[in-house]
Design an enzyme around this catalytic site. Structure first.
Site, PDB file in Angstrom:
ATOM      1  N   PRO A 194     -11.092   0.068  -2.468  1.00 52.45           N
ATOM      2  CA  PRO A 194     -12.345  -0.557  -2.904  1.00 52.45           C
ATOM      3  C   PRO A 194     -13.563   0.307  -2.582  1.00 52.45           C
ATOM      4  O   PRO A 194     -13.551   1.084  -1.631  1.00 52.45           O
ATOM      5  CB  PRO A 194     -12.395  -1.859  -2.086  1.00 52.45           C
ATOM      6  CG  PRO A 194     -11.015  -2.046  -1.545  1.00 52.45           C
ATOM      7  CD  PRO A 194     -10.477  -0.659  -1.350  1.00 52.45           C
ATOM      8  N   TYR A 242       0.803  -1.231   0.000  1.00 52.45           N
ATOM      9  CA  TYR A 242       0.000   0.000   0.000  1.00 52.45           C
ATOM     10  C   TYR A 242       0.833   1.277   0.000  1.00 52.45           C
ATOM     11  O   TYR A 242       0.706   2.103  -0.898  1.00 52.45           O
ATOM     12  CB  TYR A 242      -0.955  -0.005   1.208  1.00 52.45           C
ATOM     13  CG  TYR A 242      -1.861  -1.204   1.209  1.00 52.45           C
ATOM     14  CD1 TYR A 242      -2.824  -1.363   0.213  1.00 52.45           C
ATOM     15  CD2 TYR A 242      -1.735  -2.213   2.167  1.00 52.45           C
ATOM     16  CE1 TYR A 242      -3.644  -2.483   0.184  1.00 52.45           C
ATOM     17  CE2 TYR A 242      -2.553  -3.329   2.138  1.00 52.45           C
ATOM     18  CZ  TYR A 242      -3.501  -3.459   1.145  1.00 52.45           C
ATOM     19  OH  TYR A 242      -4.305  -4.560   1.097  1.00 52.45           O
ATOM     20  N   HIS A 270      -7.307   1.460   1.528  1.00 51.36           N
ATOM     21  CA  HIS A 270      -7.079   0.054   1.853  1.00 51.36           C
ATOM     22  C   HIS A 270      -5.976  -0.220   2.883  1.00 51.36           C
ATOM     23  O   HIS A 270      -5.942  -1.289   3.502  1.00 51.36           O
ATOM     24  CB  HIS A 270      -6.745  -0.668   0.538  1.00 51.36           C
ATOM     25  CG  HIS A 270      -7.193  -2.087   0.471  1.00 51.36           C
ATOM     26  ND1 HIS A 270      -7.277  -2.896   1.582  1.00 51.36           N
ATOM     27  CD2 HIS A 270      -7.572  -2.850  -0.569  1.00 51.36           C
ATOM     28  CE1 HIS A 270      -7.684  -4.088   1.199  1.00 51.36           C
ATOM     29  NE2 HIS A 270      -7.882  -4.090  -0.097  1.00 51.36           N
ATOM     30  N   SER A 305     -11.765 -11.344  -4.954  1.00 50.06           N
ATOM     31  CA  SER A 305     -11.941 -11.368  -3.516  1.00 50.06           C
ATOM     32  C   SER A 305     -13.392 -11.670  -3.199  1.00 50.06           C
ATOM     33  O   SER A 305     -14.293 -11.137  -3.845  1.00 50.06           O
ATOM     34  CB  SER A 305     -11.566  -9.999  -2.954  1.00 50.06           C
ATOM     35  OG  SER A 305     -11.516 -10.078  -1.577  1.00 50.06           O
TER      36      SER A 305
HETATM   37  N1  COA Z   1     -20.478 -28.818   1.373  1.00 46.43           N
HETATM   38  C1  COA Z   1     -21.460 -28.061   1.874  1.00 46.43           C
HETATM   39  N2  COA Z   1     -21.260 -26.788   2.351  1.00 46.43           N
HETATM   40  C2  COA Z   1     -20.015 -26.296   2.283  1.00 46.43           C
HETATM   41  C3  COA Z   1     -18.942 -27.032   1.750  1.00 46.43           C
HETATM   42  C4  COA Z   1     -19.207 -28.356   1.284  1.00 46.43           C
HETATM   43  N3  COA Z   1     -18.254 -29.125   0.769  1.00 46.43           N
HETATM   44  N4  COA Z   1     -17.824 -26.277   1.832  1.00 46.43           N
HETATM   45  C5  COA Z   1     -18.185 -25.110   2.389  1.00 46.43           C
HETATM   46  N5  COA Z   1     -19.505 -25.127   2.687  1.00 46.43           N
HETATM   47  C6  COA Z   1     -20.279 -24.068   3.333  1.00 46.43           C
HETATM   48  C7  COA Z   1     -19.563 -23.494   4.551  1.00 46.43           C
HETATM   49  O1  COA Z   1     -19.863 -24.245   5.696  1.00 46.43           O
HETATM   50  C8  COA Z   1     -20.130 -22.088   4.607  1.00 46.43           C
HETATM   51  O2  COA Z   1     -21.424 -22.151   5.168  1.00 46.43           O
HETATM   52  P1  COA Z   1     -22.224 -20.816   5.667  1.00 46.43           P
HETATM   53  O3  COA Z   1     -22.800 -20.166   4.450  1.00 46.43           O
HETATM   54  O4  COA Z   1     -23.285 -21.389   6.533  1.00 46.43           O
HETATM   55  O5  COA Z   1     -21.227 -19.982   6.394  1.00 46.43           O
HETATM   56  C9  COA Z   1     -20.279 -21.720   3.156  1.00 46.43           C
HETATM   57  O6  COA Z   1     -20.383 -22.956   2.449  1.00 46.43           O
HETATM   58  C10 COA Z   1     -19.150 -20.887   2.607  1.00 46.43           C
HETATM   59  O7  COA Z   1     -17.947 -21.633   2.567  1.00 46.43           O
HETATM   60  P2  COA Z   1     -16.901 -21.435   1.378  1.00 46.43           P
HETATM   61  O8  COA Z   1     -17.634 -21.034   0.161  1.00 46.43           O
HETATM   62  O9  COA Z   1     -16.048 -22.641   1.290  1.00 46.43           O
HETATM   63  O10 COA Z   1     -16.073 -20.156   1.772  1.00 46.43           O
HETATM   64  P3  COA Z   1     -15.533 -19.618   3.146  1.00 46.43           P
HETATM   65  O11 COA Z   1     -16.648 -18.981   3.892  1.00 46.43           O
HETATM   66  O12 COA Z   1     -14.750 -20.677   3.839  1.00 46.43           O
HETATM   67  O13 COA Z   1     -14.578 -18.451   2.635  1.00 46.43           O
HETATM   68  C11 COA Z   1     -12.564 -17.419   1.910  1.00 46.43           C
HETATM   69  C12 COA Z   1     -13.405 -18.695   1.914  1.00 46.43           C
HETATM   70  C13 COA Z   1     -11.292 -17.677   1.177  1.00 46.43           C
HETATM   71  C14 COA Z   1     -13.325 -16.318   1.196  1.00 46.43           C
HETATM   72  C15 COA Z   1     -12.293 -17.012   3.381  1.00 46.43           C
HETATM   73  O14 COA Z   1     -11.588 -18.027   4.033  1.00 46.43           O
HETATM   74  C16 COA Z   1     -11.449 -15.771   3.517  1.00 46.43           C
HETATM   75  O15 COA Z   1     -10.243 -15.860   3.665  1.00 46.43           O
HETATM   76  N6  COA Z   1     -12.102 -14.596   3.505  1.00 46.43           N
HETATM   77  C17 COA Z   1     -11.411 -13.318   3.634  1.00 46.43           C
HETATM   78  C18 COA Z   1     -11.202 -12.701   2.291  1.00 46.43           C
HETATM   79  C19 COA Z   1     -10.777 -11.268   2.420  1.00 46.43           C
HETATM   80  O16 COA Z   1     -10.090 -10.872   3.324  1.00 46.43           O
HETATM   81  N7  COA Z   1     -11.236 -10.455   1.462  1.00 46.43           N
HETATM   82  C20 COA Z   1     -11.062  -9.050   1.545  1.00 46.43           C
HETATM   83  C21 COA Z   1     -10.158  -8.463   0.579  1.00 46.43           C
HETATM   84  S1  COA Z   1     -10.352  -6.720   0.566  1.00 46.43           S
END
Ligand code: COA
Length: 631
Positions: free
Chosen positions: A125, A112, A348, A559
C-alpha cells in the site's frame, strides 16, 4: 497483568509544547514489551459448525440458489460427525495449543511471501500525506531532514519499549507489528520470499538508505555516542548526497524489485553473485528505512493533485519518473518530492496500515514542531554511495523490468475522492457506525453499477490477540442486499428503506464485532484448508466447489485506515475485474482512494467514485428526510 500494563501506559507518551515533541521516557523499560505480549490472549479457533453456518449465510447474496444448494450438501458432509471437517478441526485445535498464534505464520506465508505477483500495486500500500509548502530542492531537503529525525524519535520509543500500548475499546492490542517495521526488508526467492529483520541483531543498524536520481546511499544517522544526528546535520548530509548525484544517468537497479517475484528471485541471485552488488543490497536490507528524494511530478496540481500523489506513492509514476527511485522490497520507504509531494509506500508482509499511520502521525507532529536550529560543526562521515556492477544480463533484466512496470502503471486506474459533504459526524448523529455506513454505501454504489452484490472484503484487526494480524469482514450480507435492492425501488416507502438500512448497518457492525473477536470465517476456513495440506489428506470438496471460488473472488477489497493526519492509504485491486477502496474517515469529511484496472472492460474507477459519492449522499438524504430519522 493488564492493570499493571495500563498504568505503565499512562506514564509514557508525548511531551508537547516545548518546541520539540520528545519521548517523555528516554529510559528503557526492558521487558515491558514481552510482559505485555504474554498478557494477551491467544487467537481462538472458532467452532466448526458456527463457521459452516456463517459460510453458507455469506454465500446467500453472492451465489445463485442452485449452486448454493449443492454447496449446502458439501458443507453438511464436511461437518458431519466423524467427518473430514471434524478431523481437521481437531488438528487445528492441537496446533493452536502449541503455538503463540496458530494462524500468523501461515498467514504471512500464504498472503504475502508465497504470493508471486509484483509487490508494486498488487500488495504494497501507498500513503498520501498532505502536500507540503515548498517547491524546490531546498525545501525538500529541509523537510526530509526533519522527517528522518521524526522517524528516529519514534524509533527511540520502540527501542526503549516505551511505545504507548494501543487499545480497542478497553482491550489492549498486540504491539508486535511495531517491532517489525524498521530495519527490515523482504528478500526475493525463486518460489517463496522471506523477510529479514535486523532490529534485534547484535549489531543493530545505524544507517538509513537515501535514494536520489535512481542512486542509493547509506547515511549514518547516529553520532558515535549513540544520539541521533541533529536535523541540521541530517540536512547537511542530504545536501552532500544530492550534490554527488545530480543526474539520473545511472541504471535504475531498484526497478528490479518491481518485477514478478519469481523473475526477481532469479535475477536477485545473478545480481548478488558480484560481491559489490551483494554488499550494496545488504546495506539497503539492513538500513532502518529508505528515504526517496523524488523529482517533480508533472501535472500534479488542482483537483488531480491527490490522485497523482497516490500514483506516485503506489508505483512512482513509471520508469521515466520516480519508479527507479525505490527499493520496493524495503518495508518502509518515505517519499518526498521536490514539489512538496509527500507520503510513503510499505511492503505489507511485516505489518498492516494502522501501525504505519501511527508512525506517520508521530512524524508529522514532529516535523511541525521541530526547527532547524544551527548545530555546531562536527566532522561527519561522508554518506556512502552504493555501487552496482551491471552486467549486460542485468541491464537486459532492468530493461524488461522497466517495460513490465510501465505496463502495470498504465493499467492502474487510481483516483482519490475527498468526500467533503460529511464525515463520521452524520452516521454518528443517526446512531450508526460510520464504518458500517461507508461499507453499505459501497454496496449501494456497486449494486447501482452492476445490479448485483459481490464478494466484498474489509480488513478487521485481530490485534486483540497475540501476534494477531487480520480477518475478513464480509460486507455483502443478506441485509445489505435487501437494502441495496430496495433503495431505488419506487414501490418502497422511505420508512421501509430506513429500516432496511438500519438492519444492514447493524448486520455489518455485528460481523465486525465477531471478526475482531476472532470468530469470522475466512481465516478459519483457510486454516482448515492448510491443515488438510499439512496432514496430507485430500483437499475437502468445499474448497474446490465453485461457490468457494466466488466467495474468494473479492470484487471489492476494502480497508479502513484511520489516521490523525489528513492522509489516505491506497492499494490496487486484488482481482482483475475488481475495485480496491481504502478510506480514512475524518469527523467532517472522508478521504477515499479507489482503484481498478484499465484493461478490465467492466470496471471504471471514475464511475465507481461517482457512484460512491452519490450513494453516501443519498443515504444521508434518506435519513434526513424520513420522519423517524428526524426524531
Ligand atoms: N452510534 C454513534 N457512534 C458510533 C456508533 C453508533 N451506533 N458506532 C460506532 N460509533 C463511533 C465509535 O464510537 C467511534 O468513535 P470515535 O470516532 O470517537 O473513535 C467511531 O464511531 C468509529 O466507529 P466505527 O465506524 O464503527 O469503526 P471502528 O473504529 O470500530 O473500526 C474497523 C472498525 C473494522 C475498521 C476496525 O475494527 C478494524 O479492525 N480496524 C483495522 C483495519 C485494518 O487493519 N486495516 C489495515 C489493512 S492494511
Amino acid at each position: 497483568m493488564w492493570g499493571l500494563l495500563t498504568r505503565m501506559t499512562f506514564k509514557v507518551g508525548m511531551e508537547k509544547g516545548s518546541g520539540l515533541v520528545r519521548p517523555v521516557s528516554a529510559t528503557k523499560l526492558v521487558g515491558r514489551y514481552l510482559a505485555h505480549q504474554e498478557g494477551l490472549p491467544g487467537l481462538p479457533v472458532p467452532a466448526l459448525q458456527q463457521t459452516c453456518d456463517r459460510y453458507l449465510a455469506v454465500l446467500e447474496p453472492i451465489v445463485e440458489t442452485e449452486k448454493l444448494n449443492l454447496t449446502r450438501e458439501l458443507v453438511t458432509d464436511f461437518q458431519k460427525a466423524g467427518g473430514v471437517g471434524e478431523r481437521l478441526q481437531k488438528s487445528l485445535e492441537k496446533r493452536a495449543c502449541g503455538a503463540e498464534n496458530w494462524l500468523s505464520d501461515w498467514w504471512v506465508q500464504t498472503a504475502y511471501l508465497d504470493y508471486r505477483l509484483p509487490v508494486v500495486i498488487h500488495s504494497s500500500p501507498g500513503v498520501v500525506l498532505p502536500r507540503l509548502e515548498f517547491s524546490d530542492k531546498r525545501g525538500q531537503l529541509r523537510h526530509a531532514a526533519k522527517m528522518i529525525a521524526g522517524v528516529l524519535d519514534f524509533k527511540t520509543l520502540i527501542d526503549n519499549e516505551t511505545l504507548p500500548v494501543e487499545h480497542l475499546g478497553r482491550r489492549p492490542l498486540c504491539m508486535n507489528q511495531y517491532y517489525q517495521l524498521l530495519s527490515s526488508c523482504r528478500v526475493p526467492g525463486l518460489h517463496r520470499d522471506s523477510v529479514v529483520n535486523h532490529a534485534k541483531s547484535s549489531t543493530p543498524s545505524t544507517h538509513i538508505t537515501v535514494a536520489h536520481n535512481f542512486q542509493f546511499f547509506t547515511l549514518d544517522v547516529y553520532n558515535s555516542d549513540g544520539t541521533p544526528l541533529s536535523v541540521d546535520h541530517l540536512h547537511h548530509q542530504l545536501e552532500q548526497i544530492c550534490n554527488s548525484s545530480p543526474q539520473t544517468n545511472k541504471e535504475p537497479v531498484g526497478i528490479l524489485t518491481s518485477q514478478h517475484r519469481n523473475v526477481w528471485g532469479k535475477v536477485y541471485l545473478d545480481l548478488i553473485k558480484d560481491q559489490t552488488n551483494k554488499e550494496s543490497v545488504q546495506a539497503i536490507q539492513r538500513s532502518i528505512f529508505t528515504l526517496c528524494l523524488d523529482s517533480m511530478s508533472p501535472h500534479a496540481s488542482g483537483e488531480m493533485y491527490q490522485s497523482r500523489a497516490a500514483q506516485q506513492m503506489l508505483h512512482g509514476g513509471g520508469s521515466h519518473l520516480n519508479s527507479g527511485n525505490r527499493w520496493f522490497d524495503k518495508t518502509l520507504q518515505f517519499i518526498l518530492g521536490e514539489d512538496g509531494m509527500c507520503g510513503l509506500i510499505y511492503e505489507h508482509a511485516p505489518a498492516e496500515g494502522p501501525p504505519i499511520v501511527a508512525l506517520i502521525d508521530h512524524v508529522i507532529e514532529y516535523t511541525r514542531k521541530s526547527d532547524m536550529a544551527h548545530s555546531p560543526t562536527v566532522p561527519l562521515p561522508v554518506p556512502h554511495r552504493l555501487c552496482f556492477n551491471i552486467t549486460p544480463d542485468i541491464k537486459r533484466d532492468i530493461e524488461q523490468a522497466k517495460h513490465d512496470l510501465n505496463t502495470m502503471v498504465q493499467d492502474l486506474d487510481l483516483a482519490v475522492l475527498v468526500f467533503k459533504h460529511f464525515g463520521k459526524n452524520i452516521p454518528k448523529f443517526f446512531k450508526m457506525s460510520p464504518d458500517a455506513f461507508i461499507q453499505i454505501g459501497l454496496q449501494l454504489a456497486y449494486y447501482r453499477l452492476y445490479q448485483k452484490s459481490c464478494s466484498t472484503y474489509e480488513s478487521a484487526s485481530l490485534r486483540m490477540f497475540r501476534l494477531g494480524r487480520t480477518d475478513t469482514i464480509r460486507s455483502a450480507s443478506v441485509d445489505s442486499s435487501n437494502f441495496t435492492k430496495a433503495f431505488d425501488d419506487p414501490g418502497k416507502k422511505n420508512t421501509e428503506k430506513v429500516a432496511l438500512l438500519e438492519r444492514a448497518i447493524k448486520a455489518h457492525r455485528s460481523y465486525t464485532d465477531m471478526a475482531i473477536q476472532g470468530q469470522a470465517i475466512d481465516r478459519h476456513l483457510l486454516g482448515l484448508k492448510l491443515q488438510a495440506l499439512e496432514d496430507q489428506v485430500s483437499i475437502p470438496e468445499i474448497f474446490t466447489d465453485p461457490s468457494y471460488a466466488v466467495a474468494m473472488n473479492f470484487k471489492i477489497s476494502t480497508s479502513q485506515v484511520p489516521a490523525k493526519s489528513d492522509c489516505v492509504m491506497c492499494f490496487g485491486p486484488v482481482v482483475p475485474d475488481g475495485y480496491a477502496v481504502c478510506y480514512n474517515p475524518k469527523d467532517q469529511h472522508i478521504n477515499l482512494a479507489v482503484s481498478s484496472f484499465n484493461t478490465c472492460p467492466e470496471t471504471d474507477t471514475a464511475r465507481m467514485v461517482q457512484a460512491v459519492e452519490k450513494a453516501l449522499l443519498d443515504m444521508r438524504t434518506l435519513l434526513e428526510s424520513t420522519p423517524k430519522a428526524k426524531l
